[in-house]
Design a protein around this motif. Structure first.
Motif, PDB file in Angstrom:
ATOM      1  N   PHE A  97      -1.874 -14.469  19.083  1.00 37.48           N
ATOM      2  CA  PHE A  97      -0.870 -15.906  18.654  1.00 37.48           C
ATOM      3  C   PHE A  97       0.293 -15.152  18.111  1.00 37.48           C
ATOM      4  O   PHE A  97       0.274 -14.230  17.656  1.00 37.48           O
ATOM      5  CB  PHE A  97      -1.608 -16.412  17.444  1.00 37.48           C
ATOM      6  N   PRO A  98       1.586 -15.867  18.248  1.00 42.77           N
ATOM      7  CA  PRO A  98       2.804 -15.494  17.875  1.00 42.77           C
ATOM      8  C   PRO A  98       2.970 -15.422  16.476  1.00 42.77           C
ATOM      9  O   PRO A  98       2.393 -16.165  15.624  1.00 42.77           O
ATOM     10  CB  PRO A  98       3.538 -16.537  18.378  1.00 42.77           C
ATOM     11  N   LYS A  99       4.099 -14.783  16.026  1.00 49.19           N
ATOM     12  CA  LYS A  99       4.509 -14.679  14.557  1.00 49.19           C
ATOM     13  C   LYS A  99       5.896 -14.744  14.357  1.00 49.19           C
ATOM     14  O   LYS A  99       6.612 -14.088  15.342  1.00 49.19           O
ATOM     15  CB  LYS A  99       4.045 -13.524  13.767  1.00 49.19           C
ATOM     16  N   LEU A 100       6.677 -15.396  13.624  1.00 52.96           N
ATOM     17  CA  LEU A 100       8.007 -15.286  13.188  1.00 52.96           C
ATOM     18  C   LEU A 100       8.207 -14.166  12.047  1.00 52.96           C
ATOM     19  O   LEU A 100       7.671 -14.510  10.946  1.00 52.96           O
ATOM     20  CB  LEU A 100       8.393 -16.750  12.750  1.00 52.96           C
ATOM     21  N   ARG A 101       8.643 -13.263  12.416  1.00 52.94           N
ATOM     22  CA  ARG A 101       8.873 -12.104  11.614  1.00 52.94           C
ATOM     23  C   ARG A 101      10.353 -12.070  10.737  1.00 52.94           C
ATOM     24  O   ARG A 101      11.337 -12.374  11.641  1.00 52.94           O
ATOM     25  CB  ARG A 101       8.758 -10.682  12.226  1.00 52.94           C
ATOM     26  N   TYR A 102      10.397 -11.619   9.744  1.00 50.56           N
ATOM     27  CA  TYR A 102      11.367 -11.502   8.816  1.00 50.56           C
ATOM     28  C   TYR A 102      12.035  -9.764   9.159  1.00 50.56           C
ATOM     29  O   TYR A 102      11.425  -8.992   8.740  1.00 50.56           O
ATOM     30  CB  TYR A 102      11.490 -11.633   7.566  1.00 50.56           C
ATOM     31  N   ASN A 103      13.151  -9.967   9.705  1.00 49.62           N
ATOM     32  CA  ASN A 103      13.645  -8.406  10.075  1.00 49.62           C
ATOM     33  C   ASN A 103      13.819  -7.574   8.749  1.00 49.62           C
ATOM     34  O   ASN A 103      14.136  -8.362   7.671  1.00 49.62           O
ATOM     35  CB  ASN A 103      14.886  -8.532  10.969  1.00 49.62           C
ATOM     36  N   ASN A 104      13.889  -6.500   8.957  1.00 47.32           N
ATOM     37  CA  ASN A 104      14.099  -5.357   7.759  1.00 47.32           C
ATOM     38  C   ASN A 104      13.113  -5.552   6.629  1.00 47.32           C
ATOM     39  O   ASN A 104      13.577  -5.531   5.344  1.00 47.32           O
ATOM     40  CB  ASN A 104      15.768  -5.480   7.522  1.00 47.32           C
ATOM     41  N   PRO A 264      -5.135  -8.412   0.955  1.00 45.55           N
ATOM     42  CA  PRO A 264      -4.858  -7.103   0.318  1.00 45.55           C
ATOM     43  C   PRO A 264      -3.694  -6.494   1.056  1.00 45.55           C
ATOM     44  O   PRO A 264      -3.798  -6.836   2.351  1.00 45.55           O
ATOM     45  CB  PRO A 264      -6.088  -6.203   0.398  1.00 45.55           C
ATOM     46  N   LEU A 265      -2.763  -5.675   0.563  1.00 45.83           N
ATOM     47  CA  LEU A 265      -1.646  -5.117   1.237  1.00 45.83           C
ATOM     48  C   LEU A 265      -1.761  -3.458   1.444  1.00 45.83           C
ATOM     49  O   LEU A 265      -1.900  -2.980   0.160  1.00 45.83           O
ATOM     50  CB  LEU A 265      -0.483  -5.815   0.766  1.00 45.83           C
ATOM     51  N   ALA A 266      -1.390  -2.973   2.292  1.00 41.71           N
ATOM     52  CA  ALA A 266      -1.340  -1.308   2.264  1.00 41.71           C
ATOM     53  C   ALA A 266       0.280  -1.115   1.974  1.00 41.71           C
ATOM     54  O   ALA A 266       0.400  -0.049   1.541  1.00 41.71           O
ATOM     55  CB  ALA A 266      -1.774  -0.774   3.614  1.00 41.71           C
ATOM     56  N   GLU A 267       1.161  -1.883   2.543  1.00 40.97           N
ATOM     57  CA  GLU A 267       2.565  -1.668   2.498  1.00 40.97           C
ATOM     58  C   GLU A 267       3.259  -2.854   2.561  1.00 40.97           C
ATOM     59  O   GLU A 267       2.821  -3.913   3.236  1.00 40.97           O
ATOM     60  CB  GLU A 267       2.991  -0.653   3.898  1.00 40.97           C
ATOM     61  N   LEU A 268       4.126  -3.039   1.573  1.00 45.83           N
ATOM     62  CA  LEU A 268       4.963  -4.364   1.668  1.00 45.83           C
ATOM     63  C   LEU A 268       6.551  -3.757   1.292  1.00 45.83           C
ATOM     64  O   LEU A 268       6.612  -3.074   0.411  1.00 45.83           O
ATOM     65  CB  LEU A 268       4.549  -5.268   0.475  1.00 45.83           C
ATOM     66  N   LYS A 269       7.416  -4.429   2.110  1.00 48.98           N
ATOM     67  CA  LYS A 269       8.853  -3.979   1.687  1.00 48.98           C
ATOM     68  C   LYS A 269       9.710  -5.358   2.046  1.00 48.98           C
ATOM     69  O   LYS A 269       9.503  -6.191   3.022  1.00 48.98           O
ATOM     70  CB  LYS A 269       9.498  -3.068   2.802  1.00 48.98           C
ATOM     71  N   PHE A 270      10.484  -5.842   0.917  1.00 51.33           N
ATOM     72  CA  PHE A 270      11.220  -7.100   1.079  1.00 51.33           C
ATOM     73  C   PHE A 270      12.502  -6.943   1.715  1.00 51.33           C
ATOM     74  O   PHE A 270      13.059  -5.657   1.740  1.00 51.33           O
ATOM     75  CB  PHE A 270      11.365  -7.522  -0.341  1.00 51.33           C
ATOM     76  N   PRO A 271      12.901  -7.854   2.362  1.00 48.33           N
ATOM     77  CA  PRO A 271      14.490  -7.575   2.886  1.00 48.33           C
ATOM     78  C   PRO A 271      15.381  -7.257   1.742  1.00 48.33           C
ATOM     79  O   PRO A 271      15.285  -7.933   0.621  1.00 48.33           O
ATOM     80  CB  PRO A 271      14.788  -9.035   3.379  1.00 48.33           C
ATOM     81  N   GLU A 272      16.394  -6.779   1.904  1.00 44.95           N
ATOM     82  CA  GLU A 272      17.407  -6.390   0.847  1.00 44.95           C
ATOM     83  C   GLU A 272      18.272  -7.617   0.180  1.00 44.95           C
ATOM     84  O   GLU A 272      18.376  -7.421  -0.913  1.00 44.95           O
ATOM     85  CB  GLU A 272      18.648  -5.551   1.648  1.00 44.95           C
TER      86      GLU A 272
END
Length: 274
Positions: A97-104, A264-272
């Motif tokens: 199934f598709p996803k809309l991803r947030y870049n960076n 649960p999350l192994a890695e998470l990075k927010f856009p700047e």
């Protein structure tokens, strides 16, 4: 493992809201029908926004609407911020199934650290295809969907399955080229949408209740309405009750407190800019 604090949850909701607003903008501009779905739809109906312990967002569309959305995104999507991910846009992608991803940005659940595709924070776009009305054809359809799902998941299962026998099985499935599973998926999409059916489903995602294992009522996708959600307006099914009851049963009842947790999350990075 990342501990999801209230501050992190608030930032995740902010990112998810921005993606939901972009989906809604494109759909309204191009007369595309969609609805909030899954936990996001429950949140809209039960809480007027996100479920307090939820940390993702979901929408759904019929296949014909998604194909219009796919074309519209080529023209209207803010590609500096967002990326529409499916088999056609990401050569390594293996979810059905598709996803809309947030870049960076990055969102990875445990066991997905070796993912070799776009890893951004996402909104799931569940695309629904028809399910045969004949009982025996439904069982065959369900089995083929299961095989395709497992074939695509083999990228993860070969290392993350619960025991050595299952890991061996997934390793064997992984030897089958990704292109084969996608070809099977595309054939199923074509065959599943030759006419209107009583039930529809997203082909590579199982349903939680035995009563709805073959699919959801197609009639739910006929009419939509606006719904307030976190101070914004999004589309939901007019007959959201039939949809949510089919998927979850007593959806207005809060789960036990010990189950009120997000992924649960192994890695998470927010856009700047967040």
């Amino acid at each position: 493992m990342i501990h999801i604090t209230d501050e992190i949850s608030e930032k995740l909701r902010k990112v998810n809201l921005e993606m939901l607003k972009e989906i809604d903008r494109i759909c309204r501009k191009n007369n595309i029908k969609y609805s909030l779905c899954s936990g996001t739809l429950i949140g809209a109906v039960r809480h007027g926004g996100f479920i307090p312990w939820d940390n993702d967002a979901d929408v759904n569309m019929l296949r014909e609407e998604y194909e219009k959305f796919f074309v519209a995104c080529k023209r209207d999507l803010d590609t500096e911020k967002f990326f529409l991910q499916d088999f056609r846009t990401d050569p390594n992608y293996r979810w059905g199934f598709p996803k809309l991803r947030y870049n960076n940005s990055v969102w990875l659940m445990p066991g997905q650290e070796k993912t070799n595709w776009h890893k951004g924070i996402f909104v799931d776009v569940f695309v629904y295809d028809g399910v045969p009305d004949n009982y025996f054809l439904r069982r065959i359809h369900l089995f083929i969907c299961y095989c395709i799902r497992k074939g695509l998941y083999s990228f993860f299962g070969r290392e993350n399955a619960s025991n050595s026998l299952m890991r061996l099985w997934y390793k064997m499935l992984y030897c089958v080229p990704r292109s084969f599973w996608i070809h099977c998926f595309n054939v199923m999409v074509k065959l599943s949408n030759l006419s209107r059916h009583e039930l529809v489903r997203h082909l590579t995602f199982p349903y939680p209740l035995e009563s709805s294992k073959y699919g959801m009522p197609r009639k739910c996708f006929d009419e939509y309405m606006d719904k307030d959600f976190e101070g914004y307006t999004f589309k939901i099914f007019k007959d959201y009750d039939s949809f949510l009851t089919s998927m979850y049963g007593e959806y207005m009842t809060l789960p036990p407190e010990e189950k009120r947790v997000g992924f649960p999350l192994a890695e998470l990075k927010f856009p700047e800019n967040m």
